[in-house]
Write an enzyme that holds these catalytic residues in place. Structure first.
Site, PDB file in Angstrom:
ATOM      1  N   LYS A  18       0.835  -1.058   0.060  1.00 32.97           N
ATOM      2  CA  LYS A  18       0.014   0.112   0.079  1.00 32.97           C
ATOM      3  C   LYS A  18       0.896   1.180  -0.004  1.00 32.97           C
ATOM      4  O   LYS A  18       0.316   2.282  -0.692  1.00 32.97           O
ATOM      5  CB  LYS A  18      -0.870  -0.080   1.171  1.00 32.97           C
ATOM      6  CG  LYS A  18      -1.822  -1.033   1.315  1.00 32.97           C
ATOM      7  CD  LYS A  18      -2.864  -0.852   2.452  1.00 32.97           C
ATOM      8  CE  LYS A  18      -2.421  -0.553   3.960  1.00 32.97           C
ATOM      9  NZ  LYS A  18      -1.547  -1.593   4.373  1.00 32.97           N
ATOM     10  N   CYS A 385      26.428   6.612  11.255  1.00 31.47           N
ATOM     11  CA  CYS A 385      26.146   6.692  12.572  1.00 31.47           C
ATOM     12  C   CYS A 385      26.627   5.830  13.701  1.00 31.47           C
ATOM     13  O   CYS A 385      28.192   5.960  13.745  1.00 31.47           O
ATOM     14  CB  CYS A 385      24.456   6.470  12.675  1.00 31.47           C
ATOM     15  SG  CYS A 385      23.762   6.886  14.156  1.00 31.47           S
ATOM     16  N   GLY A 387      28.175   2.884  12.698  1.00 33.89           N
ATOM     17  CA  GLY A 387      29.135   2.651  11.757  1.00 33.89           C
ATOM     18  C   GLY A 387      30.383   3.470  11.826  1.00 33.89           C
ATOM     19  O   GLY A 387      31.608   3.214  11.804  1.00 33.89           O
ATOM     20  N   GLU A 409      27.866   3.444  25.383  1.00 33.88           N
ATOM     21  CA  GLU A 409      26.814   2.842  25.065  1.00 33.88           C
ATOM     22  C   GLU A 409      26.953   1.121  25.182  1.00 33.88           C
ATOM     23  O   GLU A 409      26.114   0.397  25.780  1.00 33.88           O
ATOM     24  CB  GLU A 409      26.315   2.911  23.798  1.00 33.88           C
ATOM     25  CG  GLU A 409      25.091   2.134  23.341  1.00 33.88           C
ATOM     26  CD  GLU A 409      24.618   2.242  21.519  1.00 33.88           C
ATOM     27  OE1 GLU A 409      23.610   1.783  21.232  1.00 33.88           O
ATOM     28  OE2 GLU A 409      25.404   3.205  21.047  1.00 33.88           O
ATOM     29  N   HIS A 520      22.421  10.523   8.941  1.00 29.72           N
ATOM     30  CA  HIS A 520      21.858   9.176   7.876  1.00 29.72           C
ATOM     31  C   HIS A 520      21.575   9.910   6.577  1.00 29.72           C
ATOM     32  O   HIS A 520      20.543  10.128   6.317  1.00 29.72           O
ATOM     33  CB  HIS A 520      20.753   8.768   8.790  1.00 29.72           C
ATOM     34  CG  HIS A 520      20.903   7.951   9.822  1.00 29.72           C
ATOM     35  ND1 HIS A 520      21.148   6.417   9.658  1.00 29.72           N
ATOM     36  CD2 HIS A 520      20.804   8.023  11.075  1.00 29.72           C
ATOM     37  CE1 HIS A 520      21.228   5.949  11.220  1.00 29.72           C
ATOM     38  NE2 HIS A 520      21.283   7.046  11.835  1.00 29.72           N
ATOM     39  N   GLU A 522      21.197   8.406   3.907  1.00 32.42           N
ATOM     40  CA  GLU A 522      20.159   7.465   3.160  1.00 32.42           C
ATOM     41  C   GLU A 522      18.949   7.938   3.066  1.00 32.42           C
ATOM     42  O   GLU A 522      18.165   7.868   2.189  1.00 32.42           O
ATOM     43  CB  GLU A 522      20.352   6.095   3.541  1.00 32.42           C
ATOM     44  CG  GLU A 522      19.838   5.649   5.013  1.00 32.42           C
ATOM     45  CD  GLU A 522      20.761   5.771   6.005  1.00 32.42           C
ATOM     46  OE1 GLU A 522      20.273   5.341   7.320  1.00 32.42           O
ATOM     47  OE2 GLU A 522      21.627   6.732   5.916  1.00 32.42           O
TER      48      GLU A 522
END
Length: 548
Positions: A18, A385, A387, A409, A520, A522
């Protein structure tokens, strides 16, 4: 401006496409000269997908204004070029949060708060907030018709259609047309039942989109039209295609956009709608001049929708270079467990290595090993990020020889190379967080500026000093280690925040193509406007492939 509303629902099964259909229809309407806006209503109870596992829901798509939204908004933006906004996605969780907040304030003046009218009114307010923003507003309702959590949304769009009338609103329903091998024929009964269920809720679809493997006959269309109360011309086959970028073309050829304009009694474009850019994109995908293989070292490879924007951005980089991009998905844990010989076997056939974003400890050491392999073997490397952070830690450990270093982290370290962000600025306001802050919506989200050093590969790629890119993270490379890492590890922090406190881009000058970015990229790539970093990365990978 009078806004026309198109509601897209789905039936029979989920994952029919959709979101892709909505995006492609938006692109077709743009080709006729109309402006469009696309929105998504999700029935789940989460306030947004920000805290949902990528392996359950797929990627979280982040908008410029800092909203964590459904991945379908990525489709919308990639196909239409219209930037998604925080107000283009709403969930049941957000609807109930808004209603209960009003109830606590006393906004309902003592009324008993109910699904009808209070929840449905909140949904209708969301829909109506787009009035006047575009010629067409396309609103996709997530899930499948009949799902209990979707009922308030179906009721809300029924009421909205009643309020606006057929002059301003219509329904498109997408169903599955299964092919039964034993009978050697398509079966229309699931579509009939799905439409019957919609009718029981007071909605008559005006156009049916039938997902199928290959073209259907006129007899099939007539049968579906007869039992579902639509004209045969309004039964649109949604055929499987080689590339998703064929979808606007196939829907136009099937008459979808023409039927929408006919329904609203609106003129088509005076000349043939301009879909040339889609023909060019499909041609580049189907007739590549070269092939390149990119190894992606990820944590969520069990559901590739976790990296939807990333995989599409790599394809866009290939389109820009008329290259077919083959993606080799490699689990970070498998790299972690591999010995040297196995690691070489896993990575020796790729011309580029990409380490994407992620959260948590699992697979971390595998990502670091892959980065070291790319650095030592001069294979084009792209870190995004998390990476990028792992690329910095890899150099800190193996080149700068900084002892007991890592990210807070992942644990406690003597030297915290990557640490939790506790405060930063956005739009002139100071935002603060700590380790006990709620996870949802508390990261550095949305577009932030970055200043690029003119003596860098990043500047050559972007062609400008100042950029804005979208972020989604809560940990940052510690600026206090930058000088030491540049001096001892050969890293070059070529992009910083305007106040020079936050490293945004890191690269290596002793490597053909080695770039890590905290943001990011992308999320901003489109097939007709590939992101420059992905274009350049694919060029570098192609060149590496020619040398080996």
């Amino acid at each position: 401006m009078t806004t026309q509303y198109i509601f897209i629902t789905g039936g029979v099964v989920s994952s029919l496409g959709k979101g892709l259909a909505s995006a492609a229809l938006g692109a077709c309407l743009q080709a006729h000269g109309y402006s469009v806006r696309l929105r998504k209503m999700d029935p789940y109870l989460n306030v947004d997908p920000g805290t949902m596992s990528p392996t359950q829901h797929g990627e979280v798509y982040v908008t410029d204004d800092g909203a964590e939204t459904d991945l379908d908004l990525g489709h919308y933006e990639r196909f239409t070029g219209v930037p998604a906004r925080s107000t283009d996605n709403i969930t049941t969780g957000r609807v109930y949060t808004n209603v209960l907040t009003k109830e606590r304030r006393g906004d309902y003046l003592g009324a008993t708060v109910q699904v009808i009218p209070h929840i449905t009114d909140e949904i209708k307010n969301f829909i109506a907030s787009a009035e006047g923003t575009a010629d067409f507003v396309l609103i996709e309702i997530g899930g499948t018709v009949g799902d209990i959590e979707g009922l308030p949304f179906i009721e809300a769009i029924r009421q909205f259609y009643h309020d606006k009338g057929p002059e301003q609103a219509m329904f498109i329903h997408m169903t599955l047309l299964p092919y039964i091998n034993a009978a050697k024929e398509y079966k229309t009964k699931p579509t009939q039942h799905s439409v019957k269920q919609l009718l029981s809720m007071g909605i008559q679809p005006h156009i049916l989109m039938c997902r199928c493997r290959e073209p259907i006959t006129d007899d099939h269309k007539k049968k579906i039209a007869l039992f579902c109360n639509v004209r045969p011309a309004c039964v649109i086959p949604a055929i499987d295609v080689e590339t998703i970028y064929q979808v606007p073309i196939t829907y136009h050829e099937a008459g979808l956009d023409q039927e929408v304009l006919k329904y609203f009694d609106l003129p088509k474009s005076e000349s043939k709608p301009d879909l040339q850019r889609w023909y060019d994109i499909v041609d580049a995908v189907q007739n590549p001049e070269e092939t390149v293989k990119i190894g992606i070292i990820g944590k969520y490879t069990d559901l590739l929708d976790s990296y939807k924007s990333l995989s599409e951005a790599l394809i866009h980089g290939g389109i820009a270079n008329r290259a077919r991009v083959e993606l080799k998905w490699i689990k970070a844990e498998e790299v972690e467990e591999a010995d040297d010989a196995h690691l070489v076997q896993m990575l020796s056939d790729v011309q580029g290595i990409l380490v994407p974003g992620g959260f948590g400890q699992r697979g971390t050491e595998g990502k670091i090993q892959a980065i070291q392999y790319a650095r030592e073997n001069k294979i084009p490397f792209f870190g995004i990020c998390f990476g990028m952070q792992m690329a910095v830690i890899e150099s800190a450990r193996h080149l700068a020889k900084i002892e007991d270093c890592g990210s807070s982290e992942l644990g406690q370290y003597k030297n915290t190379i990557v640490g939790l962000m506790t405060e930063w600025e956005k739009a002139g306001q100071k935002l603060t967080r700590d380790k006990d802050t709620d996870l949802g919506g508390t990261m550095r989200l949305g577009a932030y500026p970055c200043v690029i050093d003119e003596d860098s590969l990043a500047y050559t790629i972007y062609g400008q000093e100042s950029i804005n890119e979208r972020h989604r993270h809560r940990y940052e490379v510690n600026i206090n280690f930058v000088d030491e890492l540049e001096e001892k590890a050969g890293l070059f922090f070529s992009g910083l925040s305007p106040d020079k406190k936050l490293p945004e881009i890191v690269e290596r000058k002793d490597h053909p193509w080695f770039i890590g970015v905290q943001f990011h990229p992308e999320l901003k790539s489109k097939p007709f406007e590939p992101h420059p970093l992905f274009q350049s990365f694919i060029i570098a990978a192609l060149e590496h492939g020619r040398l080996v």
